[in-house]
Design a protein around this motif. Structure first.
Motif, PDB file in Angstrom:
ATOM      1  N   LEU A 195       0.817  -1.207   0.000  1.00  0.00           N
ATOM      2  CA  LEU A 195       0.000   0.000   0.000  1.00  0.00           C
ATOM      3  C   LEU A 195       0.854   1.263   0.000  1.00  0.00           C
ATOM      4  N   HIS A 226     -15.258   5.766   3.257  1.00  0.00           N
ATOM      5  CA  HIS A 226     -14.089   5.483   4.083  1.00  0.00           C
ATOM      6  C   HIS A 226     -12.923   6.308   3.558  1.00  0.00           C
ATOM      7  N   LEU A 227     -12.763   7.486   4.139  1.00  0.00           N
ATOM      8  CA  LEU A 227     -11.761   8.427   3.619  1.00  0.00           C
ATOM      9  C   LEU A 227     -10.343   7.867   3.693  1.00  0.00           C
ATOM     10  N   SER A 228     -10.007   7.228   4.814  1.00  0.00           N
ATOM     11  CA  SER A 228      -8.645   6.693   4.922  1.00  0.00           C
ATOM     12  C   SER A 228      -8.412   5.617   3.867  1.00  0.00           C
ATOM     13  N   ASP A 229      -9.405   4.757   3.647  1.00  0.00           N
ATOM     14  CA  ASP A 229      -9.255   3.715   2.619  1.00  0.00           C
ATOM     15  C   ASP A 229      -8.996   4.350   1.255  1.00  0.00           C
ATOM     16  N   SER A 230      -9.696   5.436   0.977  1.00  0.00           N
ATOM     17  CA  SER A 230      -9.541   6.108  -0.306  1.00  0.00           C
ATOM     18  C   SER A 230      -8.136   6.700  -0.441  1.00  0.00           C
ATOM     19  N   LEU A 231      -7.669   7.332   0.625  1.00  0.00           N
ATOM     20  CA  LEU A 231      -6.324   7.922   0.595  1.00  0.00           C
ATOM     21  C   LEU A 231      -5.253   6.835   0.470  1.00  0.00           C
ATOM     22  N   ILE A 232      -5.475   5.716   1.141  1.00  0.00           N
ATOM     23  CA  ILE A 232      -4.521   4.602   1.088  1.00  0.00           C
ATOM     24  C   ILE A 232      -4.513   3.985  -0.318  1.00  0.00           C
ATOM     25  N   THR A 233      -5.669   3.903  -0.950  1.00  0.00           N
ATOM     26  CA  THR A 233      -5.722   3.417  -2.331  1.00  0.00           C
ATOM     27  C   THR A 233      -4.873   4.314  -3.229  1.00  0.00           C
ATOM     28  N   LEU A 234      -4.993   5.612  -3.004  1.00  0.00           N
ATOM     29  CA  LEU A 234      -4.191   6.559  -3.788  1.00  0.00           C
ATOM     30  C   LEU A 234      -2.698   6.326  -3.565  1.00  0.00           C
ATOM     31  N   SER A 235      -2.303   6.156  -2.308  1.00  0.00           N
ATOM     32  CA  SER A 235      -0.865   5.961  -2.040  1.00  0.00           C
ATOM     33  C   SER A 235      -0.381   4.657  -2.659  1.00  0.00           C
ATOM     34  N   CYS A 236      -1.227   3.651  -2.640  1.00  0.00           N
ATOM     35  CA  CYS A 236      -0.874   2.363  -3.235  1.00  0.00           C
ATOM     36  C   CYS A 236      -0.637   2.507  -4.738  1.00  0.00           C
ATOM     37  N   LEU A 237      -1.537   3.186  -5.408  1.00  0.00           N
ATOM     38  CA  LEU A 237      -1.415   3.357  -6.855  1.00  0.00           C
ATOM     39  C   LEU A 237      -0.191   4.206  -7.201  1.00  0.00           C
ATOM     40  N   LEU A 238       0.026   5.251  -6.407  1.00  0.00           N
ATOM     41  CA  LEU A 238       1.209   6.105  -6.595  1.00  0.00           C
ATOM     42  C   LEU A 238       2.479   5.297  -6.460  1.00  0.00           C
ATOM     43  N   ASN A 239       2.498   4.490  -5.413  1.00  0.00           N
ATOM     44  CA  ASN A 239       3.663   3.702  -5.077  1.00  0.00           C
ATOM     45  C   ASN A 239       3.948   2.643  -6.134  1.00  0.00           C
ATOM     46  N   GLU A 251      -7.661   9.886  -7.336  1.00  0.00           N
ATOM     47  CA  GLU A 251      -8.642   9.138  -6.543  1.00  0.00           C
ATOM     48  C   GLU A 251      -9.743  10.134  -6.166  1.00  0.00           C
TER      49      GLU A 251
END
Lengths: 211, 211
Positions: A79, B194-207, A191
């Motif tokens: 993640l 789920h805001l944190s889930d959304s932000l974490i999805t973004l970081s995952c895709l970025l990463n 996102e």
């Protein structure tokens, strides 16, 4: 780590949920869990869980279940949560301020470096020791500071313009709260959190049930 | 209206986006649009659009495209946006206050009837003429006032308890901002943000892109 290139978008969308549940299990001092037990907690089928977790390594041991800490750490890596992300919020209205005040993001590794707005009434306001700056300084700020994620909380009509400034200045991730679909090049990750769409989906489902 | 019973969840999730784009086209005085033109704007394929819109009636006329106003009205009906929904917000922290101040929801037909919190510092605070009430009064309030949607913005550990009170008092729709998955009976509709889930999805895709 090679396996992760093959992780589908559907799995990626489920990963934050695994991360959240595993964190809770760790907090409750649970060491191991079977896919069946995890399934009962998380609501995905046990076979779905085994399939998802197989995507990025060999964690489950037949009959012993998953080592929670190991799995949590690996999911954190996938993640991208083992590093820090520098963020700016553009738009210090209701949602922008709420996000700026939400300390949970900081704990996950997202540090807030700047907040910008166009409204003279908001410029100068301090939110958690960060002063809201005039949006005219955004570009200058981005040139001086490397920012990973831009959070867009401005009005729809200004969202694309803000997005363009962010992207032009090397921001690769956009967390978009404006109810528009931004146009970006392929190397940019967007996102969306479209709150109205979410509320409308709820009303639609409610309405369907009542008819 | 019988057709609508067959609309899949995937289509329902796309409908708010159609609604948003059609509203914009109407604002710009466009009367008709072909599936091809709509496709260029909205980003779904023309064949996807024809298939989606066929679900609930015969709108497109070969060669003439869709009558935008007709389509907008029909989608509004399906989305349940031709009636009013009474809502309460439970949790008047950052997100709760931001949502309470967001007038766009009111325009869509979601009226805010009450705001509740457990924090003595917030009780009595006025947000758009609505005073934040002690959460102890929530149940009493729900017994006196019919509420369609409860918006949960409390801390994770209290979210299920709040949800149970809402459901027990005949609230059928839950808009949940707490980062937990609520347990409800089948007749209750939950839509999560789920805001944190959304932000974490973004970081995952970025990463993923940077590796």
């Amino acid at each position: 780590m090679d396996k992760k290139k093959n992780i589908s978008m559907a799995v990626i969308k489920r990963l934050p949920k695994y991360h959240r549940y595993l964190a809770e299990l760790m907090k409750n001092d649970v060491d191991r869990i079977s896919s069946k037990e995890l399934s009962e907690k998380i609501g995905f089928t046990a076979s779905q869980i085994r399939q998802d977790l197989n995507c990025f390594g060999d964690f489950g041991q037949q009959g012993y279940g998953y080592n929670i800490k190991e799995l949590y750490n690996e999911i954190s890596i996938i993640l991208g949560l083992t590093r820090e992300y520098k963020t700016v919020i553009v738009g210090a209205g209701n949602i922008g301020q709420a996000l700026a005040n939400y300390t949970r993001f900081e704990k996950l590794g997202f540090s807030l470096e700047g907040i910008f707005d166009i409204n003279p009434k908001l410029i100068g306001l301090k939110i958690r020791d960060i002063e809201v700056k005039d949006i005219d300084y955004l570009e200058q700020f981005l040139k001086k500071n490397h920012i990973d994620i831009g959070v867009i909380c401005v009005q729809s009509k200004n969202a694309q313009k803000v997005c363009d400034i962010l992207v032009k200045n090397n921001v690769k991730g956009i967390w978009n709260f404006a109810p528009v679909d931004l146009v970006v090049s392929e190397d940019i990750t967007v996102e969306n959190v479209h709150l109205s769409d979410s509320l409308i989906t709820l009303s639609c489902l409610l309405n369907e049930r009542n008819n």
